[in-house]
Each structure stands twice: as structure tokens, then as C-alpha cells.
Scaffold this motif. Sequence first.
Motif, PDB file in Angstrom:
ATOM      1  N   SER A 133       0.820  -1.247  -0.021  1.00  0.00           N
ATOM      2  CA  SER A 133       0.080   0.121   0.293  1.00  0.00           C
ATOM      3  C   SER A 133       0.699   1.219   0.155  1.00  0.00           C
ATOM      4  O   SER A 133       0.449   2.353  -0.478  1.00  0.00           O
ATOM      5  N   VAL A 134       1.977   1.132   0.366  1.00  0.00           N
ATOM      6  CA  VAL A 134       3.018   2.334   0.421  1.00  0.00           C
ATOM      7  C   VAL A 134       3.876   2.291  -0.720  1.00  0.00           C
ATOM      8  O   VAL A 134       4.825   3.275  -0.592  1.00  0.00           O
ATOM      9  N   ASN A 135       3.999   1.159  -1.331  1.00  0.00           N
ATOM     10  CA  ASN A 135       4.864   1.089  -2.414  1.00  0.00           C
ATOM     11  C   ASN A 135       4.373   0.356  -3.608  1.00  0.00           C
ATOM     12  O   ASN A 135       4.290  -0.885  -3.807  1.00  0.00           O
ATOM     13  N   ARG A 136       3.414   1.176  -4.371  1.00  0.00           N
ATOM     14  CA  ARG A 136       2.854   1.063  -5.364  1.00  0.00           C
ATOM     15  C   ARG A 136       3.460   0.651  -6.568  1.00  0.00           C
ATOM     16  O   ARG A 136       2.947  -0.291  -7.828  1.00  0.00           O
ATOM     17  N   THR A 137       4.887   1.027  -6.853  1.00  0.00           N
ATOM     18  CA  THR A 137       5.564   0.632  -8.197  1.00  0.00           C
ATOM     19  C   THR A 137       7.102   0.272  -7.493  1.00  0.00           C
ATOM     20  O   THR A 137       8.007   0.776  -7.962  1.00  0.00           O
ATOM     21  N   PRO A 138       6.984  -1.091  -6.997  1.00  0.00           N
ATOM     22  CA  PRO A 138       8.546  -1.494  -6.444  1.00  0.00           C
ATOM     23  C   PRO A 138       9.073  -2.003  -7.707  1.00  0.00           C
ATOM     24  O   PRO A 138       8.745  -2.515  -8.696  1.00  0.00           O
ATOM     25  N   ARG A 139      10.673  -1.740  -7.555  1.00  0.00           N
ATOM     26  CA  ARG A 139      11.656  -2.141  -8.395  1.00  0.00           C
ATOM     27  C   ARG A 139      12.471  -2.869  -7.894  1.00  0.00           C
ATOM     28  O   ARG A 139      13.582  -3.499  -8.472  1.00  0.00           O
TER      29      ARG A 139
END
Length: 365
Positions: A133-139
Motif C-alpha cells: 500500500s505504500v510502495n505501488r511501483t516497486p522495482r
Amino acid sequence: MKFVDEVTIKVKAGNGGSGICSFRREKYIPKGGPDGGDGGDGGSVYLIADSELNTLVDYRYVRFYGAENGEKGGAKNCTGAKGSDLVLPVPVGTRVVNRETDELIGDMQKAGEKLLVARGGFHGLGNTRFKSSVNRTPRQTSKGSPGDFRELKLELRVLADVGLLGLPNAGKSTFIRSVSAARPKVADYPFTTLVPNLGVVAPEPHRSFVIADIPGVIEGAAEGAGLGVRFLKHLSRTQLLLHLVDLKPFDESDPLENVKAILGELERYSEEYQSDLNQKEVWLVFNKCDLLLEDEVEEAKNRILEALDWQGPYYVISGLESQGTKKLCFDILEHIESEKDKAEKDKEETGTHPEETQSQAGSLE
């Protein structure tokens, strides 16, 4: 086919495939989110006991074996393919030891038994796994873990109920030819038998036992003399040892001294290699009685029994003429079946089973 009973090989399980970083890109969906898939698990290496094999010769020429690596993940949450497992066939009776630690991994005593010796690496994770929910675009992704690497010592110990023990030319090969369908080479010079021979003895229909003929043991075998020390380990699985005594040695040696020499080698071998050979039941079998007069046979036999203070069973036979071999084989069969019945009762009383013990010996699970 050449008989090889001990080899060292290296096995490498496959590495796990890495996860990938990918994002969904479709028309009218500019921010579709992460869709990187996980990698595949690496393939594992197994050994399987094959009753059709009787030697480890194939592993003498090829020493390294590796399973497939897992493939990396793909876009659209596609998981990478798992690496194929590698299954290596070995003869029934093969012991598997980790060379680095000297740990017994497994003892394969039944046809079809499968043993894991190197586990494949775990797959890596794609970036989809790290979405929150706090990292919508994780790499973030992870690499697959490496597969196990092991150096293994494979040691074949033939499976037999009865083992033949004695000096070269004591008549062991002639005896096994007389009582079974095995056809080892027979000649009048030392070290005729160069590899173990197995024969199935069936005194009655549907009642049989397996007998092993190993190369003759000479004095000093425990220190490496002759051929016998290399093969004495094959007698470690037997229930009973038949010590064949040549009553008329071709070299005119003293039969009593020959018997003492062999019994002494059993003691020395057991101490040197922490074996229980000297604890196994031994029956004396006086062979080649057809070459002596009846009085001479009795004199030679009694002299040996008295000198050794022998309390165990003994028999007088002629392997060449099949004299006395029938009774000997019946008595062996009765003894083996009696011991097996006793072992089964012990298992029932203790509630243990050989399968459970075997699975615990070298489980990598």
C-alpha cells in the motif's frame, strides 16, 4: 563390464531463476502496476537404486553431474520454468557419503529407492511480490538461490545373505559354481577371482538365499596386501560367513596356520576400519575332502577344531564333487530364515521399521 565398486563424483543442483522487474503497459492503462514474475526453482539431483546395475563403472569416466537451472521470471506475472531434476541410477547396495564431512547420506538397499543428494536452489521473486500500500511501483526483485554442490563418495557393497571367506584357491569359486548358477572363473593359480561374484542358491522351490564369493584374502590383507582388503567390505552386509578351509593346499602350507591367518585378518580389518566383521557368525567348511583319505580328513579336521577350540558349526565338503554341499545349503537356509523371523519379531516388539531408519540416515528434506 569392468567391476568398479568405489568412485567419487561431484553433483551440482540447478540454481533458482531470478525474478524480474516489469510493469504492465497497455493502451489506456498508463500505470498498470508491477507484473514481474518469479523465477523457477532449480532442478535437484537424485540417486535411484537400479537392480539392473552391478557396477559403478560409468561414474569412473564422468565425474561431474549437474541439474538444470531454473529460468528467470517473465512479464505479465509469468513464472519461470523449473529446472529439470537429474536422476542418476546406481546399483542396489550403494552407500553415499559426503566427502567433505564424511557423513553417510544414504544406504540404498532396495530397488527403486530414491535419494536426494543435492537440492535445487529456490526461485527469486519478481517485483510484483514487493507491491504494498505504500510502495505501488516497486522495482525490487531477488535473485534465485544457488543449488547445492556436493562431492560424493559412492561405495558399492554387494547384498548377500552369505559370504565366502578363505585363502586364494580354497575352493570358493568351485563351491559357488556347485550350489548355484553363478559361473566364476576357476583355475589352479592364486587370485583367480578378481571381482565379487553373486549366486542364488535354492535348496527348495521358492526358498533361496544369495551367496557372495569375494577374492581370496591373504595374510597382511588388512595392511593392503593382496586383493582381499579391497573387497572385505562386501562381507559387511552378510548374515553369515562361510570360512572355506583347503584341507590339501596346492602350496603344501599348513591348513591350521591358514585358518589362523584368515581369522587374524578379520580381527585386524575390523579394528582398522571400525567394521563388525569379527562379530559375525562364522561356520568352518573343510573343503576338498575328495583329495584325502577318510582318516586323513578326520585327522586334519580334528586337529584344527581342537587347536582353535572351535565351538561353532563345521562341515566337511567337496565343492568339486558336490559332496556334503546339499546339507550345508539346507542348514544355511534354515539359519537365515530363522534369523529373519527373529528380526521381524524384534521389529514388531520395538515398533521400528527399516524404511523409517533408512529415511532418517541421510534425509536432506
